[in-house]
Design a protein around this motif. Structure first.
Motif, PDB file in Angstrom:
ATOM      1  N   VAL A   1       2.926  -9.449  -0.562  1.00 56.18           N
ATOM      2  CA  VAL A   1       2.142  -8.373   0.061  1.00 56.18           C
ATOM      3  C   VAL A   1       2.942  -7.086   0.250  1.00 56.18           C
ATOM      4  O   VAL A   1       2.359  -6.027   0.510  1.00 56.18           O
ATOM      5  CB  VAL A   1       1.573  -8.825   1.427  1.00 56.18           C
ATOM      6  N   ARG A   2       4.272  -7.144   0.098  1.00 57.24           N
ATOM      7  CA  ARG A   2       5.096  -5.951   0.330  1.00 57.24           C
ATOM      8  C   ARG A   2       4.663  -4.744  -0.514  1.00 57.24           C
ATOM      9  O   ARG A   2       4.558  -3.618   0.006  1.00 57.24           O
ATOM     10  CB  ARG A   2       6.570  -6.276   0.069  1.00 57.24           C
ATOM     11  N   PRO A   3       4.390  -4.922  -1.834  1.00 53.67           N
ATOM     12  CA  PRO A   3       4.000  -3.748  -2.644  1.00 53.67           C
ATOM     13  C   PRO A   3       2.677  -3.126  -2.211  1.00 53.67           C
ATOM     14  O   PRO A   3       2.397  -1.973  -2.541  1.00 53.67           O
ATOM     15  CB  PRO A   3       3.890  -4.333  -4.061  1.00 53.67           C
ATOM     16  N   MET A   4       1.852  -3.891  -1.484  1.00 51.04           N
ATOM     17  CA  MET A   4       0.541  -3.375  -1.066  1.00 51.04           C
ATOM     18  C   MET A   4       0.655  -2.346   0.048  1.00 51.04           C
ATOM     19  O   MET A   4      -0.264  -1.554   0.275  1.00 51.04           O
ATOM     20  CB  MET A   4      -0.354  -4.537  -0.599  1.00 51.04           C
ATOM     21  N   LYS A   5       1.794  -2.387   0.769  1.00 55.64           N
ATOM     22  CA  LYS A   5       2.045  -1.441   1.859  1.00 55.64           C
ATOM     23  C   LYS A   5       0.863  -1.351   2.817  1.00 55.64           C
ATOM     24  O   LYS A   5       0.344  -0.267   3.127  1.00 55.64           O
ATOM     25  CB  LYS A   5       2.382  -0.063   1.289  1.00 55.64           C
ATOM     26  N   LEU A   6       0.422  -2.515   3.276  1.00 57.70           N
ATOM     27  CA  LEU A   6      -0.709  -2.580   4.195  1.00 57.70           C
ATOM     28  C   LEU A   6      -0.293  -2.128   5.592  1.00 57.70           C
ATOM     29  O   LEU A   6       0.813  -2.406   6.048  1.00 57.70           O
ATOM     30  CB  LEU A   6      -1.238  -4.019   4.264  1.00 57.70           C
ATOM     31  N   SER A   7      -1.184  -1.446   6.268  1.00 59.12           N
ATOM     32  CA  SER A   7      -0.921  -0.979   7.627  1.00 59.12           C
ATOM     33  C   SER A   7      -1.727  -1.830   8.606  1.00 59.12           C
ATOM     34  O   SER A   7      -2.935  -1.651   8.760  1.00 59.12           O
ATOM     35  CB  SER A   7      -1.300   0.503   7.771  1.00 59.12           C
ATOM     36  N   LEU A   8      -1.047  -2.770   9.263  1.00 52.84           N
ATOM     37  CA  LEU A   8      -1.739  -3.642  10.208  1.00 52.84           C
ATOM     38  C   LEU A   8      -2.179  -2.875  11.449  1.00 52.84           C
ATOM     39  O   LEU A   8      -3.159  -3.235  12.102  1.00 52.84           O
ATOM     40  CB  LEU A   8      -0.827  -4.800  10.613  1.00 52.84           C
ATOM     41  N   GLU A   9      -1.453  -1.807  11.785  1.00 51.75           N
ATOM     42  CA  GLU A   9      -1.771  -1.030  12.982  1.00 51.75           C
ATOM     43  C   GLU A   9      -3.153  -0.392  12.903  1.00 51.75           C
ATOM     44  O   GLU A   9      -3.840  -0.231  13.922  1.00 51.75           O
ATOM     45  CB  GLU A   9      -0.727   0.071  13.214  1.00 51.75           C
ATOM     46  N   THR A  10      -3.582  -0.037  11.685  1.00 54.69           N
ATOM     47  CA  THR A  10      -4.877   0.634  11.522  1.00 54.69           C
ATOM     48  C   THR A  10      -5.940  -0.281  10.924  1.00 54.69           C
ATOM     49  O   THR A  10      -7.051   0.167  10.641  1.00 54.69           O
ATOM     50  CB  THR A  10      -4.711   1.860  10.610  1.00 54.69           C
ATOM     51  N   MET A  11      -5.624  -1.553  10.749  1.00 58.42           N
ATOM     52  CA  MET A  11      -6.551  -2.481  10.111  1.00 58.42           C
ATOM     53  C   MET A  11      -7.651  -2.905  11.085  1.00 58.42           C
ATOM     54  O   MET A  11      -7.373  -3.326  12.207  1.00 58.42           O
ATOM     55  CB  MET A  11      -5.789  -3.706   9.594  1.00 58.42           C
ATOM     56  N   SER A  12      -8.897  -2.804  10.657  1.00 56.45           N
ATOM     57  CA  SER A  12     -10.026  -3.204  11.508  1.00 56.45           C
ATOM     58  C   SER A  12     -10.067  -4.723  11.617  1.00 56.45           C
ATOM     59  O   SER A  12      -9.505  -5.430  10.770  1.00 56.45           O
ATOM     60  CB  SER A  12     -11.337  -2.706  10.902  1.00 56.45           C
ATOM     61  N   PRO A  13     -10.732  -5.280  12.630  1.00 56.35           N
ATOM     62  CA  PRO A  13     -10.833  -6.731  12.773  1.00 56.35           C
ATOM     63  C   PRO A  13     -11.452  -7.416  11.548  1.00 56.35           C
ATOM     64  O   PRO A  13     -11.001  -8.487  11.145  1.00 56.35           O
ATOM     65  CB  PRO A  13     -11.711  -6.905  14.010  1.00 56.35           C
ATOM     66  N   VAL A  14     -12.469  -6.787  10.963  1.00 59.63           N
ATOM     67  CA  VAL A  14     -13.120  -7.378   9.788  1.00 59.63           C
ATOM     68  C   VAL A  14     -12.151  -7.431   8.614  1.00 59.63           C
ATOM     69  O   VAL A  14     -12.030  -8.444   7.917  1.00 59.63           O
ATOM     70  CB  VAL A  14     -14.393  -6.590   9.402  1.00 59.63           C
ATOM     71  N   ASN A  15     -11.434  -6.329   8.376  1.00 58.95           N
ATOM     72  CA  ASN A  15     -10.453  -6.311   7.295  1.00 58.95           C
ATOM     73  C   ASN A  15      -9.308  -7.292   7.566  1.00 58.95           C
ATOM     74  O   ASN A  15      -8.772  -7.909   6.634  1.00 58.95           O
ATOM     75  CB  ASN A  15      -9.894  -4.903   7.105  1.00 58.95           C
ATOM     76  N   ALA A  16      -8.949  -7.437   8.826  1.00 56.32           N
ATOM     77  CA  ALA A  16      -7.890  -8.385   9.196  1.00 56.32           C
ATOM     78  C   ALA A  16      -8.332  -9.824   8.921  1.00 56.32           C
ATOM     79  O   ALA A  16      -7.521 -10.660   8.508  1.00 56.32           O
ATOM     80  CB  ALA A  16      -7.520  -8.219  10.669  1.00 56.32           C
ATOM     81  N   ILE A  17      -9.609 -10.109   9.122  1.00 50.15           N
ATOM     82  CA  ILE A  17     -10.138 -11.450   8.810  1.00 50.15           C
ATOM     83  C   ILE A  17     -10.060 -11.701   7.307  1.00 50.15           C
ATOM     84  O   ILE A  17      -9.613 -12.762   6.861  1.00 50.15           O
ATOM     85  CB  ILE A  17     -11.590 -11.590   9.308  1.00 50.15           C
ATOM     86  N   ILE A  18     -10.499 -10.727   6.514  1.00 50.70           N
ATOM     87  CA  ILE A  18     -10.452 -10.870   5.050  1.00 50.70           C
ATOM     88  C   ILE A  18      -9.013 -11.056   4.582  1.00 50.70           C
ATOM     89  O   ILE A  18      -8.708 -11.944   3.778  1.00 50.70           O
ATOM     90  CB  ILE A  18     -11.086  -9.637   4.369  1.00 50.70           C
ATOM     91  N   TYR A  19      -8.122 -10.233   5.125  1.00 55.15           N
ATOM     92  CA  TYR A  19      -6.705 -10.318   4.761  1.00 55.15           C
ATOM     93  C   TYR A  19      -6.120 -11.667   5.177  1.00 55.15           C
ATOM     94  O   TYR A  19      -5.354 -12.279   4.429  1.00 55.15           O
ATOM     95  CB  TYR A  19      -5.953  -9.169   5.435  1.00 55.15           C
ATOM     96  N   SER A  20      -6.489 -12.151   6.342  1.00 54.98           N
ATOM     97  CA  SER A  20      -5.990 -13.447   6.827  1.00 54.98           C
ATOM     98  C   SER A  20      -6.458 -14.595   5.942  1.00 54.98           C
ATOM     99  O   SER A  20      -5.695 -15.532   5.661  1.00 54.98           O
ATOM    100  CB  SER A  20      -6.451 -13.682   8.270  1.00 54.98           C
ATOM    101  N   ILE A  21      -7.702 -14.530   5.504  1.00 51.45           N
ATOM    102  CA  ILE A  21      -8.240 -15.585   4.633  1.00 51.45           C
ATOM    103  C   ILE A  21      -7.513 -15.593   3.291  1.00 51.45           C
ATOM    104  O   ILE A  21      -7.183 -16.652   2.747  1.00 51.45           O
ATOM    105  CB  ILE A  21      -9.760 -15.403   4.445  1.00 51.45           C
ATOM    106  N   VAL A  22      -7.252 -14.396   2.757  1.00 50.97           N
ATOM    107  CA  VAL A  22      -6.497 -14.296   1.494  1.00 50.97           C
ATOM    108  C   VAL A  22      -5.095 -14.874   1.675  1.00 50.97           C
ATOM    109  O   VAL A  22      -4.590 -15.618   0.824  1.00 50.97           O
ATOM    110  CB  VAL A  22      -6.428 -12.829   1.014  1.00 50.97           C
TER     111      VAL A  22
END
Length: 363
Positions: free
Chosen positions: A313-334
């Motif tokens: 996931v490092r190259p994706m440079k995801l920002s958890l601080e700004t991630m919505s709950p719905v996106n966090a669920i999708i990301y968690s499932i992945v």
């Protein structure tokens, strides 16, 4: 202490336990893979979603203690304490220490790689002690590997009080100890981290032993309870446990998802009742092979999370601080799919070799 006279007990093949074992490990990896561990929301609506997602599989740890106690009931009568612990060392402690050593070696190798890649000394451990013994103690006390040490200490406690193991009073005492940890979450009499709650889990191992001893009576009772009643009870307790997590978030508790929340204890026991009532699920046993893969999945999935998933996931440079709950669920499932899938593939490859003893499977 009062003692219940048990019905005649004969050794049986509790095949359905393999199904429960597979589901429980599925739940543990699901929880450990979540991105919500690294996110804090201030809005209550977001906290409810976060707490609900984390609560879904939160029954898994207590269920594991229950089935472990269920399975060791006969072992306590067949072996002396020394013989039992000797067998445990070979099949449990040996693989545990091996994969801890693998994790430490890989973590240090990763630190060295990152140092040469970035030339930033921040990636290197400050001293040799931090890279070796310091890392070892941190790993066994402050990572997912704590569960095995916790489990073994619980077994030792039951062995020390073996003559009281079928006494209701002994179980009540253990239950009160567990509830002390539940109340401590709110009052902070002592540190509330999971590593200080070792004795809080003994009661669930004891309860598993007790359930095995009176299995026929308990399963007879469960057959009379409609499944819809258990499902409704689980949904109510799930909701209460979610709300308790949100309350702990508001109180700034370090671990608001703590397994020993009283609502989660009740939720976990009801979920165990549902799984017990469902019985043997052949499709799960065939697909996951829980008896051969469960321990290996536990030992290796943390390495995948810490050292493999982070690089994916490092190259994706995801920002958890700004991630919505719905996106966090999708990301968690992945994250879960990657971790569980890779770990299961590795375990099944190991099972084809003579090295399967390193995941607790006899050759």
């Amino acid at each position: 202490m009062s003692e219940i006279t048990p019905s005649q007990s004969t050794k049986k093949n509790f095949d359905f336990i393999d199904s429960i074992r597979g589901i429980a490990m599925f739940g543990i990896v699901f929880e450990h893979s979540s991105a919500f561990w690294f996110i804090k929301y201030s809005e209550q609506s977001s906290q409810v979603i976060q707490a609900g997602y984390m609560q879904l599989a939160k029954f898994a740890t207590i269920v594991f203690f229950l089935i472990s106690g269920f399975l060791i009931n006969y072992k306590f009568t067949e072996y002396t304490p020394f013989e039992y612990l000797k067998n445990r060392f070979k099949n449990t402690i040996g693989p545990w220490l091996f994969w801890i050593a693998v994790f430490i070696l890989l973590k240090n190798a990763h630190s060295i790689f990152m140092y040469f890649k970035t030339r930033d000394a921040i990636y290197l451990p400050p001293t040799w002690y931090d890279a070796t013994l310091g890392q070892f103690f941190y790993t066994i006390f402050y990572t997912n590997y704590w569960f095995i040490l916790n489990f073994l200490i619980c077994i030792v406690v039951l062995l020390l009080f073996k003559k009281h193991i079928y006494k209701v009073g002994f179980g009540i005492i253990l239950g009160l100890i567990s509830l002390t940890y539940s109340v401590n979450l709110y009052y902070g009499w002592f540190p509330a981290e999971h590593t200080t709650a070792i004795f809080g889990f003994v009661v669930y191992l004891w309860l598993g032993v007790f359930l095995n001893r009176y299995y026929e009576s308990i399963i007879g009772f469960l057959r009379k309870v409609p499944m819809i009643i258990l499902i409704v009870a689980a949904l109510i307790l799930f909701s209460l446990a979610t709300l308790e997590t949100v309350k702990l978030m508001e109180l700034k508790i370090a671990d608001p998802y703590n397994t020993l929340r009283v609502t989660n204890i009740a939720y976990s026991i009801v979920m165990f009742g549902i799984l017990l009532k469902l019985g043997s699920m052949k499709s799960i046993q065939k697909l996951l092979q829980p008896r051969q893969t469960t321990y290996g999945i536990y030992l290796i999935h943390f390495i995948i999370i810490e050292l493999v998933l982070s690089e994916i996931v490092r190259p994706m440079k995801l920002s958890l601080e700004t991630m919505s709950p719905v996106n966090a669920i999708i990301y968690s499932i992945v994250r879960f799919i990657i971790v569980y899938g890779l770990t299961l593939i590795i375990i099944k490859l190991i099972l084809r070799t003579r090295f399967k003893k390193f995941i607790g499977v006899k050759g």
